[in-house]
Design an enzyme around this catalytic site. Structure first.
Site, PDB file in Angstrom:
ATOM      1  CD1 TRP A 148       0.308-116.180 -88.448  1.00 20.04           C
ATOM      2  CD2 TRP A 148      -1.067-115.003 -87.135  1.00 20.04           C
ATOM      3  NE1 TRP A 148       0.611-116.489 -87.160  1.00 20.04           N
ATOM      4  CE2 TRP A 148      -0.222-115.782 -86.318  1.00 20.04           C
ATOM      5  CE3 TRP A 148      -2.013-114.180 -86.538  1.00 20.04           C
ATOM      6  CZ2 TRP A 148      -0.293-115.762 -84.938  1.00 20.04           C
ATOM      7  CZ3 TRP A 148      -2.091-114.153 -85.159  1.00 20.04           C
ATOM      8  CH2 TRP A 148      -1.232-114.946 -84.371  1.00 20.04           C
ATOM      9  CG  PHE A 170       9.914-114.883 -88.245  1.00 16.62           C
ATOM     10  CD1 PHE A 170      10.682-113.741 -88.071  1.00 16.62           C
ATOM     11  CD2 PHE A 170      10.462-116.112 -87.901  1.00 16.62           C
ATOM     12  CE1 PHE A 170      11.967-113.819 -87.566  1.00 16.62           C
ATOM     13  CE2 PHE A 170      11.749-116.196 -87.394  1.00 16.62           C
ATOM     14  CZ  PHE A 170      12.501-115.047 -87.221  1.00 16.62           C
ATOM     15  CB  VAL A 184      -0.902-109.729 -94.022  1.00 15.50           C
ATOM     16  CG1 VAL A 184      -1.628-110.853 -93.329  1.00 15.50           C
ATOM     17  CG2 VAL A 184      -1.417-108.379 -93.554  1.00 15.50           C
ATOM     18  CB  VAL A 185       3.345-107.986 -90.457  1.00 19.21           C
ATOM     19  CG1 VAL A 185       3.655-107.804 -88.974  1.00 19.21           C
ATOM     20  CG2 VAL A 185       4.144-109.133 -91.044  1.00 19.21           C
ATOM     21  CB  ILE A 186      -1.991-106.178 -88.709  1.00 22.07           C
ATOM     22  CG1 ILE A 186      -2.508-106.614 -90.087  1.00 22.07           C
ATOM     23  CG2 ILE A 186      -2.782-104.993 -88.167  1.00 22.07           C
ATOM     24  CD1 ILE A 186      -3.934-107.108 -90.104  1.00 22.07           C
ATOM     25  CG  HIS A 234       5.784-109.419 -82.936  1.00 20.30           C
ATOM     26  ND1 HIS A 234       6.623-110.492 -82.729  1.00 20.30           N
ATOM     27  CD2 HIS A 234       4.864-109.823 -83.846  1.00 20.30           C
ATOM     28  CE1 HIS A 234       6.229-111.501 -83.492  1.00 20.30           C
ATOM     29  NE2 HIS A 234       5.159-111.120 -84.171  1.00 20.30           N
ATOM     30  CG  PHE A 239       8.331-108.098-100.799  1.00 18.20           C
ATOM     31  CD1 PHE A 239       9.037-108.828 -99.867  1.00 18.20           C
ATOM     32  CD2 PHE A 239       7.605-107.000-100.360  1.00 18.20           C
ATOM     33  CE1 PHE A 239       9.041-108.483 -98.523  1.00 18.20           C
ATOM     34  CE2 PHE A 239       7.591-106.637 -99.022  1.00 18.20           C
ATOM     35  CZ  PHE A 239       8.307-107.385 -98.098  1.00 18.20           C
ATOM     36  NE  ARG A 266      -1.682-100.577 -98.597  1.00 17.51           N
ATOM     37  CZ  ARG A 266      -2.501 -99.680 -98.041  1.00 17.51           C
ATOM     38  NH1 ARG A 266      -3.617-100.052 -97.464  1.00 17.51           N
ATOM     39  NH2 ARG A 266      -2.205 -98.393 -98.055  1.00 17.51           N
TER      40      ARG A 266
END
Length: 156
Positions: A25, A58, A81-83, A89, A114, A128
């Site tokens: 993603w 995930f 990356v999670v936005i 969610h 990580f 970032r």
């Protein structure tokens, strides 16, 4: 902003075997994270690097676990990356990825760098990602941490 007080890490990773597991993603952000990790691994002298792409953040823990348990790697670098969106969610995916990757490192003894960004918006992620104009390079930091931890563990 995070990054303040970060250590300067230079480690010889010659002879190490590293797998970089990266989510798919947010292509621009992921390309930056991968470039940072590649640059640091190259500078550390790590020549045995494999990259594996998974659908999303995930899925990082299961791929990291398979790599770590294979006995064929000294470290794993996990990048994703999670936005934040308008539903819970975000919290579920961030918690699952963090707990899962921590579990992989602790149960296998294989260091996991990580490099998962957990951001409120795309601008934070881009800042970032180690791209031109970014203030931080979390892909590079994750690779540095993985290599340095392997070296530190070998001294125990």
């Amino acid at each position: 902003m995070s990054g303040s007080g970060a250590p300067s890490i230079t480690t010889d990773g010659s002879g190490l075997r590293v797998v970089v597991v990266a989510a798919s993603w947010h292509t621009t952000v992921m390309d930056g994270l991968l470039a940072g990790a590649r640059r640091v691994l190259d500078a550390a002298g790590v020549t045995d690097v494999r990259e594996v792409r998974v659908p999303g953040t995930f899925e990082l823990p299961v791929a990291a676990a398979v790599a770590a348990r294979s006995g064929a790697v000294d470290a794993v670098v996990a990048l994703g990356v999670v936005i934040r969106g308008g539903t819970p969610h975000f919290e579920y995916v961030c918690q699952a990825a963090t707990s899962g990757l921590t579990d992989v490192a602790v149960t296998t003894g294989v260091p996991v760098g990580f490099g998962v960004l957990t951001c409120d918006d795309e601008a934070q992620a881009l800042d970032r990602a180690g791209l031109p104009g970014s203030h931080e390079d979390k892909g590079a930091e994750a690779a540095e941490a993985a290599v340095a931890t392997v070296v530190a563990l070998r001294s125990l």
